[in-house]
Design a protein around this motif. Structure first.
Motif, short mmCIF file in Angstrom:
data_model
loop_
_atom_site.label_atom_id
_atom_site.label_comp_id
_atom_site.label_asym_id
_atom_site.label_seq_id
_atom_site.Cartn_x
_atom_site.Cartn_y
_atom_site.Cartn_z
N PHE A 23 0.83 -1.20 0.00
CA PHE A 23 0.00 0.00 0.00
C PHE A 23 0.88 1.26 0.00
O PHE A 23 0.56 2.24 -0.69
N ASN A 74 -0.20 -4.01 -6.25
CA ASN A 74 -1.29 -4.66 -5.54
C ASN A 74 -0.79 -5.90 -4.83
O ASN A 74 0.25 -6.48 -5.18
N VAL A 102 -5.89 0.23 -11.36
CA VAL A 102 -6.15 -0.64 -10.21
C VAL A 102 -4.85 -0.73 -9.42
O VAL A 102 -3.90 -1.41 -9.82
N GLU A 111 -4.52 -2.02 -3.84
CA GLU A 111 -5.63 -2.88 -3.42
C GLU A 111 -5.12 -4.20 -2.84
O GLU A 111 -4.01 -4.64 -3.15
N PHE A 130 -6.43 -8.19 -2.74
CA PHE A 130 -7.38 -9.10 -3.38
C PHE A 130 -7.38 -10.44 -2.68
O PHE A 130 -6.32 -10.97 -2.31
N ARG A 185 -11.81 -7.96 -4.77
CA ARG A 185 -11.23 -6.96 -3.88
C ARG A 185 -11.61 -7.31 -2.45
O ARG A 185 -12.75 -7.65 -2.16
N ARG A 197 -9.83 -6.94 1.91
CA ARG A 197 -9.15 -6.05 2.85
C ARG A 197 -8.11 -6.84 3.63
O ARG A 197 -8.37 -7.97 4.06
#
Length: 263
Positions: free
Chosen positions: A173, A187, A228, A231, A233, A238, A240
């Motif tokens: 992130f 990601n 994108v 995130e 996955f 998607r 958290r």
């Protein structure tokens, strides 16, 4: 024809991705720790539309990670996708193991190696922008004890694995925020739960899903639109990560600890 580096390409999801991507004409830079297994993979895919280039390195050694990045950068002017797939599971080796650099093994391979490799290859990713970094994480995540990163006081393979995967998510992130303006998407993905791999069997767990399940989820993220980014996955959905992965304080401490570890 994209140029895609996949770490841990000789087994599991890495092998599946190498075969799929070479089959559709991409240039795959296949990393592995075992030269014989890599050679066998290259021979197997010799007739594929794409090319497979082997790169041997032990990601438990930061010196070998640096050498791997140097060889990739010397051979290729651009890198469209980096898939940080290689990892050490919760089963083998049993017990606490330190690398030659003095780091706990799972933290070193599952987290420090992807961070260092990605950092060193950023010029090649920028040259290919829009580019992608796909970090293979896990739903299994646990908060990090920053006062005991080598886990000398309390250790289990599962705990070490989960801490390394929390670190990977939090860093993903951070990096996504940093590279957004460079058009490099970053990601993190939990490909599938308990895939039929050696890593899962070594942990004494009966597989719940197939390598194909996880491989196709990662492939979908490799092919995702460049906007994108940042995130997490769970398979193709998607999801958290652990709450701590979004905590600014945790991420700040992780940045400092990572910088010190990679000095």
């Amino acid at each position: 024809m994209a140029t895609i580096l996949i770490t841990g390409a000789t087994a599991g999801v890495g092998r599946y991705l190498t075969r799929r991507l070479a089959g559709r004409g991409e240039t795959v830079l296949a990393h592995g720790r075992d030269a014989a297994k890599l050679d066998a993979l290259v021979k197997e895919l010799d007739g594929a539309p794409g090319r497979v280039r082997p790169y041997v390195a032990d990601l438990a050694s930061l010196a070998e990670v640096r050498d791997l990045a140097g060889r990739v950068a010397a051979d290729h002017d651009r890198l469209d996708v980096l898939v940080n797939n290689a990892g050490v599971g919760s089963g083998r080796p049993e017990g606490r193991t330190l690398t030659r650099d003095g780091h706990e093994l799972r933290f070193a391979v599952n987290y420090l190696a992807p961070v260092l490799l990605t950092r060193l290859l950023l010029p090649r990713l920028r040259a290919a922008a829009p580019a992608r970094v796909v970090n293979e994480g896990s739903l299994g995540q646990e908060e990090i004890d920053f006062a005991d990163l080598t886990m000398a006081r309390r250790y289990s393979g599962t705990m070490a694995y989960c801490r390394s995967k929390l670190a990977l998510a939090a860093w993903s992130f951070d990096l996504a925020d940093e590279l957004r303006a460079d058009r490099i998407a970053v990601n993190c993905i939990h490909p599938a739960t308990y895939m039929d791999t050696d890593m899962v069997r070594d942990a004494g767990v009966a597989p719940w899903s197939t390598v194909e399940d996880g491989g196709e989820a990662v492939l979908q993220l490799i092919d995702a639109p460049p906007d994108v980014t940042g995130e997490f996955f769970d398979g193709a959905r998607r999801s958290r990560a652990h709450d701590a992965a979004y905590d600014p304080g945790v991420r700040s401490r992780l940045r400092a600890a990572t910088a010190a570890a990679l000095e």
